[in-house]
Write a protein that holds these residues in place. Structure first.
Motif, PDB file in Angstrom:
ATOM      1  N   ARG A   1       5.774  -1.691  -0.934  1.00 44.88           N
ATOM      2  CA  ARG A   1       6.362  -1.244   0.321  1.00 44.88           C
ATOM      3  C   ARG A   1       7.038   0.117   0.151  1.00 44.88           C
ATOM      4  O   ARG A   1       7.521   0.423  -0.939  1.00 44.88           O
ATOM      5  CB  ARG A   1       7.381  -2.274   0.818  1.00 44.88           C
ATOM      6  N   PRO A   2       7.126   0.909   1.234  1.00 48.80           N
ATOM      7  CA  PRO A   2       6.568   0.657   2.560  1.00 48.80           C
ATOM      8  C   PRO A   2       5.055   0.792   2.557  1.00 48.80           C
ATOM      9  O   PRO A   2       4.475   1.476   1.703  1.00 48.80           O
ATOM     10  CB  PRO A   2       7.209   1.759   3.420  1.00 48.80           C
ATOM     11  N   LEU A   3       4.422   0.121   3.500  1.00 50.47           N
ATOM     12  CA  LEU A   3       2.982   0.225   3.610  1.00 50.47           C
ATOM     13  C   LEU A   3       2.585   1.666   3.919  1.00 50.47           C
ATOM     14  O   LEU A   3       3.283   2.384   4.638  1.00 50.47           O
ATOM     15  CB  LEU A   3       2.465  -0.706   4.707  1.00 50.47           C
ATOM     16  N   CYS A   4       1.469   2.070   3.363  1.00 52.69           N
ATOM     17  CA  CYS A   4       0.994   3.447   3.511  1.00 52.69           C
ATOM     18  C   CYS A   4       0.228   3.572   4.832  1.00 52.69           C
ATOM     19  O   CYS A   4      -1.007   3.617   4.865  1.00 52.69           O
ATOM     20  CB  CYS A   4       0.111   3.819   2.319  1.00 52.69           C
ATOM     21  N   TYR A   5       0.995   3.664   5.910  1.00 52.90           N
ATOM     22  CA  TYR A   5       0.423   3.737   7.260  1.00 52.90           C
ATOM     23  C   TYR A   5       1.485   4.317   8.176  1.00 52.90           C
ATOM     24  O   TYR A   5       2.666   3.975   8.065  1.00 52.90           O
ATOM     25  CB  TYR A   5       0.026   2.345   7.756  1.00 52.90           C
ATOM     26  N   GLY A   6       1.104   5.209   9.083  1.00 57.08           N
ATOM     27  CA  GLY A   6       2.065   5.786  10.005  1.00 57.08           C
ATOM     28  C   GLY A   6       3.182   6.501   9.262  1.00 57.08           C
ATOM     29  O   GLY A   6       2.943   7.370   8.416  1.00 57.08           O
ATOM     30  N   ASP A   7       4.436   6.121   9.559  1.00 52.82           N
ATOM     31  CA  ASP A   7       5.579   6.735   8.873  1.00 52.82           C
ATOM     32  C   ASP A   7       5.533   6.483   7.368  1.00 52.82           C
ATOM     33  O   ASP A   7       6.053   7.289   6.588  1.00 52.82           O
ATOM     34  CB  ASP A   7       6.892   6.177   9.442  1.00 52.82           C
ATOM     35  N   GLY A   8       4.900   5.370   6.980  1.00 49.52           N
ATOM     36  CA  GLY A   8       4.777   5.072   5.559  1.00 49.52           C
ATOM     37  C   GLY A   8       3.942   6.103   4.820  1.00 49.52           C
ATOM     38  O   GLY A   8       4.211   6.415   3.647  1.00 49.52           O
ATOM     39  N   LYS A   9       2.931   6.655   5.470  1.00 50.96           N
ATOM     40  CA  LYS A   9       2.139   7.712   4.833  1.00 50.96           C
ATOM     41  C   LYS A   9       2.993   8.944   4.576  1.00 50.96           C
ATOM     42  O   LYS A   9       2.905   9.579   3.523  1.00 50.96           O
ATOM     43  CB  LYS A   9       0.939   8.087   5.708  1.00 50.96           C
ATOM     44  N   ARG A  10       3.828   9.291   5.549  1.00 50.44           N
ATOM     45  CA  ARG A  10       4.730  10.436   5.354  1.00 50.44           C
ATOM     46  C   ARG A  10       5.686  10.150   4.198  1.00 50.44           C
ATOM     47  O   ARG A  10       5.963  11.031   3.375  1.00 50.44           O
ATOM     48  CB  ARG A  10       5.496  10.732   6.634  1.00 50.44           C
TER      49      ARG A  10
ATOM     50  N   LEU B   1      -2.589   7.738  -3.110  1.00 56.37           N
ATOM     51  CA  LEU B   1      -1.469   7.207  -2.333  1.00 56.37           C
ATOM     52  C   LEU B   1      -2.059   6.272  -1.290  1.00 56.37           C
ATOM     53  O   LEU B   1      -2.519   6.702  -0.223  1.00 56.37           O
ATOM     54  CB  LEU B   1      -0.684   8.344  -1.674  1.00 56.37           C
ATOM     55  N   VAL B   2      -2.067   4.975  -1.599  1.00 54.04           N
ATOM     56  CA  VAL B   2      -2.760   3.984  -0.786  1.00 54.04           C
ATOM     57  C   VAL B   2      -1.946   2.692  -0.787  1.00 54.04           C
ATOM     58  O   VAL B   2      -0.910   2.603  -1.442  1.00 54.04           O
ATOM     59  CB  VAL B   2      -4.183   3.708  -1.336  1.00 54.04           C
ATOM     60  N   ASN B   3      -2.430   1.689  -0.067  1.00 56.91           N
ATOM     61  CA  ASN B   3      -1.776   0.384  -0.094  1.00 56.91           C
ATOM     62  C   ASN B   3      -2.188  -0.375  -1.354  1.00 56.91           C
ATOM     63  O   ASN B   3      -3.367  -0.679  -1.541  1.00 56.91           O
ATOM     64  CB  ASN B   3      -2.131  -0.411   1.160  1.00 56.91           C
ATOM     65  N   ARG B   4      -1.213  -0.651  -2.183  1.00 53.57           N
ATOM     66  CA  ARG B   4      -1.473  -1.309  -3.464  1.00 53.57           C
ATOM     67  C   ARG B   4      -1.105  -2.783  -3.375  1.00 53.57           C
ATOM     68  O   ARG B   4       0.069  -3.140  -3.186  1.00 53.57           O
ATOM     69  CB  ARG B   4      -0.709  -0.619  -4.589  1.00 53.57           C
ATOM     70  N   LEU B   5      -2.107  -3.639  -3.498  1.00 51.22           N
ATOM     71  CA  LEU B   5      -1.883  -5.081  -3.446  1.00 51.22           C
ATOM     72  C   LEU B   5      -1.277  -5.541  -4.771  1.00 51.22           C
ATOM     73  O   LEU B   5      -1.715  -5.125  -5.843  1.00 51.22           O
ATOM     74  CB  LEU B   5      -3.204  -5.805  -3.177  1.00 51.22           C
ATOM     75  N   LEU B   6      -0.278  -6.393  -4.675  1.00 53.47           N
ATOM     76  CA  LEU B   6       0.431  -6.845  -5.869  1.00 53.47           C
ATOM     77  C   LEU B   6      -0.309  -8.006  -6.525  1.00 53.47           C
ATOM     78  O   LEU B   6      -0.906  -8.852  -5.852  1.00 53.47           O
ATOM     79  CB  LEU B   6       1.851  -7.252  -5.502  1.00 53.47           C
TER      80      LEU B   6
ATOM     81  N   THR C   1      -6.781  -0.009   0.768  1.00 50.07           N
ATOM     82  CA  THR C   1      -6.174  -0.584  -0.426  1.00 50.07           C
ATOM     83  C   THR C   1      -6.691   0.107  -1.678  1.00 50.07           C
ATOM     84  O   THR C   1      -7.668   0.857  -1.655  1.00 50.07           O
ATOM     85  CB  THR C   1      -6.474  -2.091  -0.546  1.00 50.07           C
ATOM     86  N   ASN C   2      -6.025  -0.167  -2.772  1.00 53.01           N
ATOM     87  CA  ASN C   2      -6.446   0.389  -4.054  1.00 53.01           C
ATOM     88  C   ASN C   2      -7.847  -0.063  -4.440  1.00 53.01           C
ATOM     89  O   ASN C   2      -8.567   0.651  -5.159  1.00 53.01           O
ATOM     90  CB  ASN C   2      -5.465  -0.003  -5.159  1.00 53.01           C
ATOM     91  N   TYR C   3      -8.292  -1.225  -3.926  1.00 57.93           N
ATOM     92  CA  TYR C   3      -9.634  -1.699  -4.264  1.00 57.93           C
ATOM     93  C   TYR C   3     -10.721  -0.841  -3.618  1.00 57.93           C
ATOM     94  O   TYR C   3     -11.851  -0.806  -4.094  1.00 57.93           O
ATOM     95  CB  TYR C   3      -9.801  -3.161  -3.836  1.00 57.93           C
ATOM     96  N   VAL C   4     -10.370  -0.149  -2.539  1.00 55.68           N
ATOM     97  CA  VAL C   4     -11.288   0.798  -1.908  1.00 55.68           C
ATOM     98  C   VAL C   4     -11.151   2.161  -2.547  1.00 55.68           C
ATOM     99  O   VAL C   4     -12.132   2.838  -2.869  1.00 55.68           O
ATOM    100  CB  VAL C   4     -10.991   0.917  -0.394  1.00 55.68           C
ATOM    101  N   ALA C   5      -9.892   2.593  -2.739  1.00 53.59           N
ATOM    102  CA  ALA C   5      -9.621   3.961  -3.164  1.00 53.59           C
ATOM    103  C   ALA C   5      -9.984   4.234  -4.616  1.00 53.59           C
ATOM    104  O   ALA C   5     -10.403   5.353  -4.952  1.00 53.59           O
ATOM    105  CB  ALA C   5      -8.149   4.285  -2.934  1.00 53.59           C
ATOM    106  N   GLU C   6      -9.831   3.244  -5.483  1.00 59.86           N
ATOM    107  CA  GLU C   6     -10.069   3.507  -6.902  1.00 59.86           C
ATOM    108  C   GLU C   6     -11.524   3.878  -7.210  1.00 59.86           C
ATOM    109  O   GLU C   6     -11.768   4.875  -7.900  1.00 59.86           O
ATOM    110  CB  GLU C   6      -9.599   2.322  -7.740  1.00 59.86           C
TER     111      GLU C   6
END
Length: 229
Positions: free
Chosen positions: A148-157, A131-136, A114-119
């Motif tokens: 969305r889409p979640l940044c995982y698997g196909d979402g990362k692409r 480019l990470v999962n951003r909690l609203l 999540t952005n709380y880790v990445a920032e």
């Protein structure tokens, strides 16, 4: 067009699993009980087997964070980062970050964290693009949902390709450093996949396709020195 160097977080930029580090941190401070670690351990196993349904996992996670204060979450994660994540930063991979920066490449964190880790990690390593999962957040509190889409698997692409379009990046000339078979869609999207501490399934794929392993924890740090990008 520009060249980008994308970097995963867990077992790549840091030599650990950030989720496990966070759970242990909460446990030590009495915010979790030991039985609460059983489910994360199960999800970690599914992740390694490439059988994790990220939507199920995220629903479990967001049930816990829904309604929590954004400011308090930032404060908690800043303290956690200083205590647990900063000591786990991988010096050899940070050296790769600097190598790409000197080459004029755009450096990007591409992670399911999540952005709380990445920032805080981005600030520490001077990486602006995340480019990470951003909690609203609404009215200062977490809604329990994410962009969305979640940044995982196909979402990362998806997010890597979106970034390439908006930032004039040529993915065919770009790099992605990762450890996990779940990143296969994004690794396949770049011209230069680079594996770091690859899991068993990704190691097998790399052997079949001739993808280079640029760093393995079982190697000495010196083994990384002098290797081409």
């Amino acid at each position: 067009m520009r060249v980008a160097a994308f970097f995963d977080i867990d077992h790549t930029l840091i030599a650990a699993d950030s989720g496990i580090l966070f759970m242990r941190y909460l446990l030590q401070r009495g915010r979790l009980k030991r039985r609460d670690l059983l489910r994360p351990a199960y999800y970690t196993l599914l992740h390694r087997l490439n059988r994790l349904d990220i939507n199920v996992l995220f629903a479990r996670y967001t049930d816990w964070v829904r309604g929590q204060s954004h400011d308090e979450m930032q404060e908690l994660c800043t303290a956690w980062f200083a205590a647990c994540v900063r000591p786990a930063i991988s010096a050899p991979i940070v050296a790769k970050v600097e190598e790409h920066r000197r080459a004029g490449h755009v450096v990007v964190i591409l992670s399911s964290a999540t952005n709380y880790v990445a920032e805080p990690l981005g600030r520490e390593l001077d990486i602006r693009h995340l480019l990470v999962n951003r909690l609203l957040v609404a009215d200062g509190r977490l809604t329990g949902d994410a962009l969305r889409p979640l940044c995982y698997g196909d979402g990362k692409r998806y997010w890597a390709e979106h970034f390439a379009r908006t930032e004039d990046v040529d993915l065919r000339q770009s790099f992605f450093y990762s450890d996990s078979i779940t990143d296969l869609p994004a690794l396949s999207a770049v011209g230069h996949p680079r594996l770091v501490n690859p899991d068993r399934l990704l190691r097998r794929h790399a052997k079949r396709h001739g993808w280079p392993i640029v760093f393995d924890g079982r190697q000495s740090v010196q083994a990384l020195a002098g290797r081409e990008l």
